[in-house]
Design a protein around this motif. Structure first.
Motif, short mmCIF file in Angstrom:
data_model
loop_
_atom_site.label_atom_id
_atom_site.label_comp_id
_atom_site.label_asym_id
_atom_site.label_seq_id
_atom_site.Cartn_x
_atom_site.Cartn_y
_atom_site.Cartn_z
N THR A 209 -48.26 -31.43 -40.45
CA THR A 209 -46.93 -31.36 -39.83
C THR A 209 -46.91 -31.93 -38.42
OG1 THR A 209 -47.26 -29.14 -38.93
CG2 THR A 209 -46.35 -29.31 -41.17
N GLN A 210 -48.07 -32.07 -37.78
CA GLN A 210 -48.12 -32.65 -36.45
C GLN A 210 -49.35 -33.53 -36.31
OE1 GLN A 210 -50.00 -29.64 -33.35
NE2 GLN A 210 -48.06 -28.80 -34.11
N VAL A 211 -49.15 -34.72 -35.74
CA VAL A 211 -50.22 -35.67 -35.52
C VAL A 211 -50.34 -35.91 -34.02
CG1 VAL A 211 -50.92 -38.08 -35.79
CG2 VAL A 211 -50.05 -36.81 -37.75
N VAL A 212 -51.49 -35.55 -33.47
CA VAL A 212 -51.78 -35.77 -32.06
C VAL A 212 -52.81 -36.88 -31.99
CG1 VAL A 212 -52.67 -34.76 -29.92
CG2 VAL A 212 -51.28 -33.37 -31.49
N ARG A 213 -52.49 -37.96 -31.29
CA ARG A 213 -53.42 -39.09 -31.22
C ARG A 213 -53.15 -39.89 -29.95
NH1 ARG A 213 -50.88 -42.34 -36.42
NH2 ARG A 213 -48.91 -42.98 -35.48
N GLY A 214 -54.02 -40.85 -29.66
CA GLY A 214 -53.93 -41.62 -28.44
C GLY A 214 -52.69 -42.52 -28.41
N SER A 215 -52.21 -42.79 -27.19
CA SER A 215 -51.01 -43.60 -27.03
C SER A 215 -51.22 -45.04 -27.46
CB SER A 215 -50.54 -43.56 -25.58
OG SER A 215 -51.54 -44.05 -24.70
N ASP A 216 -52.48 -45.45 -27.66
CA ASP A 216 -52.72 -46.80 -28.18
C ASP A 216 -52.23 -46.95 -29.61
OD1 ASP A 216 -54.78 -44.93 -28.75
OD2 ASP A 216 -56.16 -46.53 -29.29
N LEU A 217 -51.95 -45.85 -30.29
CA LEU A 217 -51.46 -45.89 -31.66
C LEU A 217 -49.94 -45.68 -31.74
CD1 LEU A 217 -54.30 -43.91 -33.45
CD2 LEU A 217 -53.82 -46.36 -33.63
N LEU A 218 -49.28 -45.58 -30.60
CA LEU A 218 -47.84 -45.37 -30.60
C LEU A 218 -47.11 -46.46 -31.38
CD1 LEU A 218 -45.37 -43.80 -29.46
CD2 LEU A 218 -45.48 -45.31 -27.46
N ALA A 219 -47.50 -47.72 -31.18
CA ALA A 219 -46.79 -48.83 -31.80
C ALA A 219 -46.96 -48.87 -33.32
CB ALA A 219 -47.24 -50.15 -31.19
N SER A 220 -47.96 -48.17 -33.85
CA SER A 220 -48.14 -48.15 -35.31
C SER A 220 -47.21 -47.15 -35.99
CB SER A 220 -49.60 -47.83 -35.66
OG SER A 220 -49.90 -46.47 -35.36
N THR A 221 -46.62 -46.27 -35.22
CA THR A 221 -45.83 -45.19 -35.81
C THR A 221 -44.59 -45.69 -36.57
OG1 THR A 221 -46.62 -43.78 -34.02
CG2 THR A 221 -44.82 -42.94 -35.36
N PRO A 222 -43.80 -46.64 -36.05
CA PRO A 222 -42.66 -47.12 -36.85
C PRO A 222 -43.07 -47.68 -38.21
CG PRO A 222 -42.37 -47.76 -34.56
CD PRO A 222 -43.76 -47.20 -34.68
N ARG A 223 -44.20 -48.36 -38.28
CA ARG A 223 -44.68 -48.86 -39.57
C ARG A 223 -44.96 -47.69 -40.52
NH1 ARG A 223 -49.24 -52.70 -37.11
NH2 ARG A 223 -48.49 -51.80 -35.16
N THR A 234 -42.29 -36.72 -46.44
CA THR A 234 -41.82 -36.14 -45.18
C THR A 234 -42.80 -36.44 -44.07
OG1 THR A 234 -40.72 -34.34 -46.36
CG2 THR A 234 -41.13 -34.02 -44.02
N PRO A 235 -42.38 -37.11 -43.01
CA PRO A 235 -43.32 -37.44 -41.93
C PRO A 235 -43.60 -36.24 -41.04
CG PRO A 235 -41.14 -38.24 -41.37
CD PRO A 235 -41.04 -37.69 -42.78
N PRO A 236 -44.74 -36.25 -40.38
CA PRO A 236 -45.04 -35.20 -39.41
C PRO A 236 -44.34 -35.49 -38.08
CG PRO A 236 -46.82 -36.77 -39.46
CD PRO A 236 -45.83 -37.23 -40.50
N LYS A 237 -44.48 -34.56 -37.15
CA LYS A 237 -44.07 -34.80 -35.77
C LYS A 237 -45.24 -35.50 -35.07
CE LYS A 237 -41.42 -34.05 -32.06
NZ LYS A 237 -40.04 -34.54 -31.92
N PHE A 238 -44.96 -36.54 -34.29
CA PHE A 238 -46.00 -37.29 -33.61
C PHE A 238 -46.02 -36.94 -32.13
CE2 PHE A 238 -45.12 -39.83 -37.37
CZ PHE A 238 -46.38 -40.18 -37.80
N TYR A 239 -47.24 -36.80 -31.61
CA TYR A 239 -47.47 -36.57 -30.19
C TYR A 239 -48.54 -37.57 -29.74
CZ TYR A 239 -45.37 -31.96 -31.14
OH TYR A 239 -44.53 -30.93 -31.52
N HIS A 240 -48.16 -38.49 -28.88
CA HIS A 240 -49.11 -39.48 -28.40
C HIS A 240 -49.54 -39.14 -26.98
CE1 HIS A 240 -47.48 -41.61 -31.90
NE2 HIS A 240 -48.64 -42.23 -31.91
#
Length: 317
Positions: A209-223, A234-240
């Motif tokens: 339900t929640q994905v915490v990862r580095g901000s270098d992966l922010l741009a991959s999230t829309p894909r 159902t997508p999780p909530k993302f925290y970069h």
């Protein structure tokens, strides 16, 4: 899984010992899930058999335990959503690929890496190549002819529209997929499954339900959000989270061995290491030794820096 409970995850790649940036992100992922009364899943992202080994995967588990970052299911212990090793989950990725193929959204791509990195190809500000659509309009006959000399990769057609989301830490973010990344890979020509597809399939199957990862992966999230949409998941909530930088501004990297865990633990105890990471995260008023559990009461996303963090000289260096 308890209905409605938060589920976070560790998703390390077993290609070597963790470095300081990996540890920082893992600590925040653990704190975010546990502070909400949730669980943590350990998934081993070992798709690249040439770089990833079981010995490294086992070492990762030992490292997490040594630091007090215990997980609730996954890894070698298994659980109801296994296997938790991506190298064993190919059938799930193949099923997702077939679903996308049936929608008419997958096409064979015969471009070589050299062609994709040619000067004429568009590039993002971060240096990544934007796929120019070279193979998008190939006819079946043209594709069959090219397949006689080179196995194709599988690429996903993307829409010319905005994919937007609210990051739990960094706020609003959006991309126009066609303009900002182009059609992206689902499986490479050597058969290796692409990260974008594998992570979506696995996070959904493991009820993350929640994905915490580095901000270098922010741009991959829309894909990934587009894949969630297409697959009806159902997508999780993302925290970069911010990246850790050396005092001279260089990003810390596993590749060149910066502050790997074996070096860190030769200089600090696990509690000292957690205390220093908590200090960088704004959760520890000083670098005094802490355990992950002792930081739970301090955890608040509002306290975590949003900009990349320069590691002070003398803290680890």
């Amino acid at each position: 899984m308890t209905n409605g409970a938060e589920r976070g995850r560790f998703a390390p790649s077993p290609s070597g010992r963790m470095h300081l940036g990996n540890l920082f992100t893992s600590l925040l992922a653990w704190l975010s899930a546990k502070s909400a009364g949730g669980q943590v899943v350990l998934r081993i992202e070992d798709l690249d058999a040439g770089r990833c080994t079981r010995a490294c995967a086992d070492q990762l588990e030992e490292d997490y335990c040594a630091l007090g970052l215990f997980w609730d299911e996954g890894g070698s212990a298994g659980g109801p959503d296994g296997s938790y090793y991506q190298s064993r989950r190919g059938a799930r990725y193949a099923a997702a690929l077939e679903t996308l193929r049936e929608k008419g959204l997958v096409y064979p791509c015969f471009c070589t890496r050299a062609q994709l990195h040619a000067a004429s190809a568009p590039h993002r500000e971060d240096g990544q190549t934007i796929y120019p659509g070279t193979c998008r309009a190939l006819t079946p006959d043209q594709a069959a002819e090219r397949a006689e000399t080179r196995p194709p990769a599988d690429r996903l057609r993307v829409p010319d529209r905005e994919i937007a989301f609210e990051d739990g830490h960094l706020g609003p973010y959006a991309e126009y997929l066609a303009r900002d990344c182009g059609d992206f890979l689902l499986r490479r020509s050597d058969g290796l499954w692409a990260y974008q597809l594998a992570v979506v399939v696995d996070d959904a199957a493991m009820q993350v339900t929640q994905v915490v990862r580095g901000s270098d992966l922010l741009a991959s999230t829309p894909r990934q959000l587009y894949l969630y949409e297409l697959l009806g998941l159902t997508p999780p909530k993302f925290y970069h989270v911010p990246l850790l930088l050396s005092p001279d501004g260089r990003r810390l990297s596993k590749r060149d061995g910066d502050l790997s865990l074996d070096v860190l633990l030769s200089q600090s105890t696990p509690k000292e290491l957690i205390g220093k990471l908590g200090y960088l995260a704004g959760l520890n008023p000083s670098a005094r030794p802490r355990t992950p559990e002792s930081l739970l009461a301090e955890f608040d996303w509002q306290r975590i820096p949003k900009e990349n963090i320069f590691v002070p000289t003398g803290l680890f260096f």
